[in-house]
Design a protein around this motif. Structure first.
Motif, mmCIF file in Angstrom:
data_model
loop_
_atom_site.group_PDB
_atom_site.id
_atom_site.type_symbol
_atom_site.label_atom_id
_atom_site.label_comp_id
_atom_site.label_asym_id
_atom_site.label_seq_id
_atom_site.Cartn_x
_atom_site.Cartn_y
_atom_site.Cartn_z
ATOM 1 N N TYR A 1 20.319 -1.166 -2.794
ATOM 2 C CA TYR A 1 20.458 0.145 -2.773
ATOM 3 C C TYR A 1 21.350 0.440 -1.340
ATOM 4 O O TYR A 1 21.104 0.325 -0.438
ATOM 5 N N PRO A 2 22.180 1.566 -1.906
ATOM 6 C CA PRO A 2 23.013 1.976 -0.890
ATOM 7 C C PRO A 2 22.550 3.393 -0.191
ATOM 8 O O PRO A 2 23.266 4.472 -0.616
ATOM 9 N N GLY A 3 21.482 3.199 0.442
ATOM 10 C CA GLY A 3 21.349 4.619 0.953
ATOM 11 C C GLY A 3 21.033 4.513 2.636
ATOM 12 O O GLY A 3 20.942 3.385 3.119
ATOM 13 N N ALA A 9 26.381 -1.115 2.957
ATOM 14 C CA ALA A 9 27.034 -0.353 2.071
ATOM 15 C C ALA A 9 28.100 0.832 2.855
ATOM 16 O O ALA A 9 27.687 1.053 4.021
ATOM 17 N N GLY A 10 29.197 1.177 2.269
ATOM 18 C CA GLY A 10 29.940 2.120 2.799
ATOM 19 C C GLY A 10 29.569 3.471 3.019
ATOM 20 O O GLY A 10 28.663 4.065 2.257
ATOM 21 N N ARG A 11 29.779 3.992 4.062
ATOM 22 C CA ARG A 11 29.411 5.527 4.281
ATOM 23 C C ARG A 11 29.681 6.390 2.933
ATOM 24 O O ARG A 11 28.607 7.212 2.726
ATOM 25 N N ILE A 12 30.829 6.372 2.445
ATOM 26 C CA ILE A 12 31.008 7.530 1.256
ATOM 27 C C ILE A 12 30.225 7.024 0.055
ATOM 28 O O ILE A 12 29.559 8.031 -0.625
ATOM 29 N N VAL A 13 29.825 5.756 -0.201
ATOM 30 C CA VAL A 13 28.815 5.497 -1.171
ATOM 31 C C VAL A 13 27.459 5.902 -0.804
ATOM 32 O O VAL A 13 26.834 6.567 -1.588
ATOM 33 N N ILE A 14 27.131 5.844 0.195
ATOM 34 C CA ILE A 14 25.850 6.201 0.814
ATOM 35 C C ILE A 14 25.765 7.830 0.436
ATOM 36 O O ILE A 14 24.681 8.364 0.226
ATOM 37 N N GLU A 15 26.814 8.317 1.129
ATOM 38 C CA GLU A 15 26.695 10.019 0.943
ATOM 39 C C GLU A 15 26.653 10.293 -0.330
ATOM 40 O O GLU A 15 25.785 11.292 -0.604
ATOM 41 N N GLN A 16 27.261 9.519 -1.339
ATOM 42 C CA GLN A 16 27.271 10.036 -2.749
ATOM 43 C C GLN A 16 25.906 9.874 -3.162
ATOM 44 O O GLN A 16 25.400 10.621 -3.941
ATOM 45 N N THR A 17 25.162 8.642 -2.641
ATOM 46 C CA THR A 17 23.775 8.361 -3.517
ATOM 47 C C THR A 17 22.678 9.376 -2.770
ATOM 48 O O THR A 17 22.009 9.756 -3.670
ATOM 49 N N ILE A 18 22.884 9.601 -1.451
ATOM 50 C CA ILE A 18 21.649 10.692 -1.147
ATOM 51 C C ILE A 18 22.039 11.962 -0.905
ATOM 52 O O ILE A 18 21.317 12.833 -0.905
ATOM 53 N N ARG A 19 23.187 12.516 -1.205
ATOM 54 C CA ARG A 19 24.087 13.618 -1.577
ATOM 55 C C ARG A 19 23.624 14.420 -0.098
ATOM 56 O O ARG A 19 23.162 15.504 -0.180
#
Lengths: 338, 297
Positions: free
Chosen positions: A163-165, B242-252
């Motif tokens: 999970y990438p969060g 995980a990369g910052r951009i991917v995380i920001e896209q995931t959690i909005r």
């Protein structure tokens, strides 16, 4: 059957044609049975053609098919007396990873799997099968427990990735994956892993350090999802199909590279067509490998697992190797000129 | 007129651009600038302060103004950390091949080798720190973003096996963008391979110190970089899965600036300490002494 993928459309069209012809014949009282038989013969040929040449990107879509059996679906057919166990004893219970104890042909085994949801609500609860650190740690807890009680371990891999969060990062996603890799290599019991759908990145590997790694025929397994690769390579995640073709993600590719030991056949058209048959094929394969591994003691099992991963990697060792390659090339020269 | 003459000198210092560096002179069409030798001055990538490059080198490439730790290549790191004498490099000729025939990989490899003067993204070998013999692996972000393919995995595994054999402490300086996509599954398997080697090393009683430098992410952070008996990071180093951009896209949501920094990781229990580059060598010597590993474990 519903849920056909684009590459199956010619078959759908043809089935429709046959049905129309039959209906038309029935309505008008004309006997089309010869034509129908001919069409059905053509259908079988076409079916053979479509399903014997499934491309890597088509496999990617099959592996992600919404109706594809999940870990729990398959566990239900393969194991008896299954009892699900919960929690990592550290933070929580991650539903993206399920696990417990069951029997395989009467022998108690620990079973762990990544679990996608069956519908939207289920998917939200299970983070679409993408585990947090607590999911990997839950898996590890159950594996240590299995090691203690000398139970073989069977894992099912089915995830796009960890999970990438932010919450996952805060609780040590990297450490959780890394710890599993380290500890799985040291387990003194047989470990057999089956990639049943999508094996994505470190999140997949964190449950896949086994003496044997098997893959369902249309499952895929890679360092990064084809979508991720496409967005890095071409800044366009929609080119996932293109990336899938280049990345060598299929079971056949991985068998050739000796990353996996066996391909488990799927029913024609994919695992979602027949859960029971899929499960039976997995069970058969698991049993065979388990019997082989059961002859090893715990030191041998560790050594076997170490060797399996130790040998993976392709590289050159500099000048000497390059020279020997050139010599080989020279040796081949005469045959080329013939 | 006079005012112009006495304007702050700093304004005239030219910072050589990368383009100029490569072509070895000013870019065509640009107004000729004042004669300042190339590379004389350097600019901090974080606070923008301009300083003499020599001063910056003396300061171990740490900005004297804001403390930003600039990235080092593997050779610089080795020179800065190990004793000057006696480094023996392992597997210096090992090179990546293109096992999957991945589009564009072969030419990219060649280009990276030319650019960095290195065959791949890690240097391994035996050396000493304050007289303590150690096996080290030092990653190089300049080569292919420090990505781990077969070569990085194999060299690190061999180094760890060597450390197990010789009963020497193992130090890995990590910096990496993650698994090397162009070797797909083979790259991923290097995570398991290196971790398994560390498991054996650990079981034999070996001391492994992981030094995390900017940036360390993906497959490297999720394997050997996270597995130190002691995990140390340099200040400000990015360290996460995980990369910052991917995380920001995931959690909005926007993530805070300090997300995944060394300090953030220390606060969340992922690191033993954050150590300033000036203190790194002394800290490592102290840790080696505390483990009393001069004569092997």
């Amino acid at each position: 059957m519903a849920g056909e993928l684009p590459f199956e459309m010619p078959l759908v069209e043809m089935r429709k044609k046959i049905a129309e012809l039959q209906q038309f014949g029935a309505e008008k009282g004309i006997d089309f049975s010869d034509e129908v038989a001919r069409l059905e013969e053509r259908y079988r040929v076409l079916e053979e053609e479509v399903y014997s040449n499934i491309s890597p990107s088509q496999k990617m879509h099959l592996a992600r098919h919404q109706a594809r059996p999940t870990s729990l679906d398959l566990m239900g057919f393969i194991f008896t007396d299954f009892i699900e166990l919960h929690g990592d004893r550290l933070f929580g219970d991650d539903l993206a990873v399920v696990g417990g104890i069951g029997k395989l042909n009467g022998i108690p085994v620990t079973v762990i799997g990544q679990q996608r949801g069956k519908d939207t609500k289920d998917n939200i609860q299970r983070f679409f099968g993408s585990a947090h650190p607590e999911g990997f740690r839950k898996g590890l807890r159950l594996m240590r427990q299995a090691d203690k009680f000398k139970r073989p371990i069977i894992t099912f891999v089915d995830t796009k990735g960890a999970y990438p969060g932010n919450t996952a990062e805060e609780r040590g996603q990297s450490e959780a994956i890394a710890r599993n890799l380290l500890e799985m290599s040291q387990l003194g019991v047989p470990v057999i892993c089956v990639v049943i759908g999508e094996g994505g990145s470190g999140g997949a590997l964190a449950l896949a350090v086994g003496n044997r790694v098997l893959m369902l025929e249309h499952a895929i397994y890679s360092a990064i999802t084809p979508n991720g690769a496409a967005s890095i390579l071409w800044k366009d995640a929609s080119k996932a199909d293109q990336a899938a073709e280049a990345m060598r993600i299929t079971a056949a590719d991985l068998l050739e590279m000796e990353v996996i030991e066996e391909i488990v056949p799927e029913p024609r058209g994919g695992a979602h067509r027949d859960y029971e048959a899929t499960a039976a094929a997995i069970k058969d394969s698991l049993w065979r490998h388990l019997q082989e591994l059961s002859t090893m003691d715990s030191a041998e099992l560790k050594e076997d697992r170490y060797r399996k991963f130790r040998k993976i990697g392709e590289f050159s060792e500099g000048q000497q190797e390059l020279l020997s390659q050139e010599e080989e090339a020279l040796d081949e020269e005469p045959s080329r000129s013939l | 007129m006079f005012k112009d003459l006495f304007q702050k000198k700093r304004k005239y210092a030219t910072i050589p651009s990368e383009r100029q560096e490569r072509s070895g002179g000013p870019v065509e069409g640009e107004r000729p600038k004042r004669e300042i030798p190339e590379g004389l001055m350097s600019k901090c990538s974080k606070c923008g302060t301009i300083q003499y490059s020599k001063e910056l080198e003396k300061n171990l490439k740490v900005c004297p103004s804001c403390g930003h730790h600039m990235r080092l290549n593997a050779a610089e790191r080795i020179a800065m950390t190990l004793d000057p004498e006696g480094f023996i490099e392992f597997d210096s000729e090992m090179r990546s091949i293109d096992p999957l025939q991945f589009p564009g990989y072969a030419s990219k490899l060649e280009q990276q080798q030319l650019k960095s003067g290195q065959p791949d993204a890690v240097i391994t070998g035996q050396g000493s720190i304050g007289g303590h013999p150690v096996i080290v692996a030092v990653m190089n972000f300049e080569f292919f973003s420090g990505s781990m393919g077969s070569v990085v995995g194999e060299k690190i595994t061999r180094a760890v096996e060597e450390a197990t054999e010789k009963k020497l402490p193992m130090l890995i300086f990590s910096t990496s963008g993650g698994a090397r996509m162009q070797e797909s599954i083979l790259s991923l398997m290097q995570m398991a391979k290196t971790s398994a080697a560390l498991a054996r090393f650990g079981e034999a009683g070996g001391l492994y110190i992981s030094i995390i430098t900017d940036p360390t992410t993906g497959g490297v952070s999720a394997s050997f970089a996270s597995l130190g008996d002691i995990n140390i990071a340099e200040p400000g180093a990015l360290f996460g899965f995980a990369g910052r951009i991917v995380i920001e896209q995931t959690i909005r949501q926007k993530l805070p600036d300090d997300f995944q920094t060394a300090e953030f990781n220390l606060e969340h229990g992922q690191l033993d300490m954050v150590v300033h580059r000036k203190e790194m060598r002394a800290t490592l010597i102290k840790l080696l002494e505390l483990h009393d590993v001069k004569g092997g474990f």
